[in-house]
Scaffold this motif. Structure first.
Motif, short mmCIF file in Angstrom:
data_model
loop_
_atom_site.label_atom_id
_atom_site.label_comp_id
_atom_site.label_asym_id
_atom_site.label_seq_id
_atom_site.Cartn_x
_atom_site.Cartn_y
_atom_site.Cartn_z
N ASP A 131 37.84 -34.22 16.06
CA ASP A 131 38.22 -35.58 16.41
C ASP A 131 37.03 -36.53 16.28
N GLY A 132 37.16 -37.50 15.39
CA GLY A 132 36.09 -38.47 15.17
C GLY A 132 34.83 -37.87 14.56
N GLY A 133 34.91 -36.64 14.07
CA GLY A 133 33.73 -35.98 13.50
C GLY A 133 32.64 -35.72 14.54
N GLU A 134 33.04 -35.67 15.83
CA GLU A 134 32.04 -35.60 16.90
C GLU A 134 31.26 -34.29 16.90
N MET A 135 31.94 -33.19 16.62
CA MET A 135 31.26 -31.90 16.62
C MET A 135 30.27 -31.81 15.46
#
Length: 391
Positions: free
Chosen positions: A231-235
């Motif tokens: 999600d959202g490239g957060e990781m």
């Protein structure tokens, strides 16, 4: 039937629905559009868009059929009708939500769900493609013309059956002032290149390789199924991409194949990702570094393929699909590419709805006998009218 099509042709404005389920199998995209005209004079307006989720149980059964060892002819037979019901129900849900009646709908274009795609002969299997979602179910429910099974006519004419959206990209985004690349990042990544002032025969389009497919499967593995996408490239944003691994991954033979070309889950799907992630864990990469690596891999495949196969520079890159909502992926494209990076939203459009809208517009062309593939994109011998009509 001829009379019905003539009535449609005489309407100044038609209301159509585009239906699409992609390689991620996470939901049915439903777009409602109004269309005027056809061909290069066509104009449209998006009236509504929704993604209707696919149940976890049905999604699991579809995924089982992606693997030849688990697939069975009786299940495929049943799924064809089940998916027809799924598409029909999704369309009905969306029209009701947005205040339309079934009688308002003049036509439907349904891409269906791709179960298998064989763009080149291999291991005794002929070039072929299979999309399920019985159009007769949809036509019976809506009592209007339904265009479906778009890819097979292009393959019959010698093409790869993909990509098909470039025809619509050309109609909507061609420019005399800049060269534009339209990059869809769904499960698979595909590009349409519109050289400045170019004719349809100069359009280049092909699958660049993995889009979200590897990222999505990787995070499922790394979180034991707690997450289905980053999600959202957060990781990925918390990690550091491994450059050595990236160099090795870019040696995949697909990236060296000449265009036009297409790919899918058969090459970059579950088995590929499981093997990749297991190897990276064995090398000692952390979960966040693995996500950074596979995310940057998608960005680098896009840039690599542009450098190999586009006939000129890219002034503006317009991203659509789920990848447009991954800021980490977009940042990699901005860092590594020599172009402006924008999304469909920058043009007042939706990154999510693009492909569903495209199949509504492709259906509009098919209904009026307008050839709507681009041989320069698919490799077909000639322009053909895509789709099968069910009334």
């Amino acid at each position: 039937m001829i009379e019905l099509l003539q009535q449609l042709a005489n309407k100044e404005e038609r209301i159509g629905i585009g239906l699409m389920s992609g390689t991620s199998v996470d939901g049915v995209d439903v777009a409602i559009v109004s269309v005027k005209g056809a061909g290069e004079s066509m104009a449209y307006q998006e009236l509504a868009f929704e993604n209707v989720p696919i149940s976890a149980e049905l999604r699991e059964r579809i995924f089982e059929q992606f693997e030849p060892a688990k697939s069975s002819v009786d299940t495929l037979c049943s799924l064809n009708f089940e998916l027809g019901e799924m598409f029909s129900n999704a369309a009905e849900t969306v029209i009701k939500k947005h205040g339309f009646q079934k009688e308002d709908i003049d036509f439907i274009g349904s891409h269906g769900q791709t179960l298998y795609h064989i763009p080149v002969e291999i291991d005794g299997l002929v070039r072929s493609t299979l999309q399920l979602g019985e159009a007769s179910i949809i036509a019976e429910a809506f009592n209007c013309p339904v265009m479906s099974d778009f890819r097979v006519r292009d393959m019959a004419a010698g093409g790869g059956g993909a990509p098909l959206v470039p025809y619509v990209d050309y109609l909507l985004f061609r420019s005399d002032s800049e060269s534009i690349a339209l990059q869809n990042i769904g499960g698979i990544g595909n590009v349409t290149y519109l050289p400045k002032g170019g004719a349809p025969s100069e359009v280049i389009a092909f699958d660049t390789g993995p889009g979200n497919m590897i990222m999505d499967e990787a995070i499922v593995i790394l979180t034991n199924g707690r997450a289905h996408y980053d999600d959202g490239g957060e990781m990925a944003a918390k990690g550091k991409a491994n450059e050595g691994v990236l160099s090795e991954l870019l040696q995949n033979p697909y990236f060296h194949l000449p265009i036009p070309k297409s790919t899918g889950r058969e090459l970059f799907g579950t088995m590929y990702t499981r093997k990749l992630v297991a190897g990276l864990i064995e090398q000692g990469l952390s979960a966040v570094d693995i996500m950074a690596t596979v995310t940057k891999f998608t960005a680098l495949t896009i840039i690599d393929q542009y450098e190999r196969f586009l006939t000129g520079p890219v002034d503006t890159l317009i991203v659509s699909g789920g990848g447009a909502y991954n800021p980490t992926l977009l940042s990699y494209l901005r860092e590594e590419g020599n172009f402006d990076v924008k999304t469909q939203e920058d043009y007042g459009l939706s990154s999510d709805s693009k492909e569903a809208v495209a199949f509504a517009l492709l259906a509009n062309e098919s209904l009026f006998g307008v050839p709507n593939n681009l041989p320069s994109a698919t490799g077909a011998r000639k322009p053909v009218v895509l789709g099968k009509l069910t009334v």
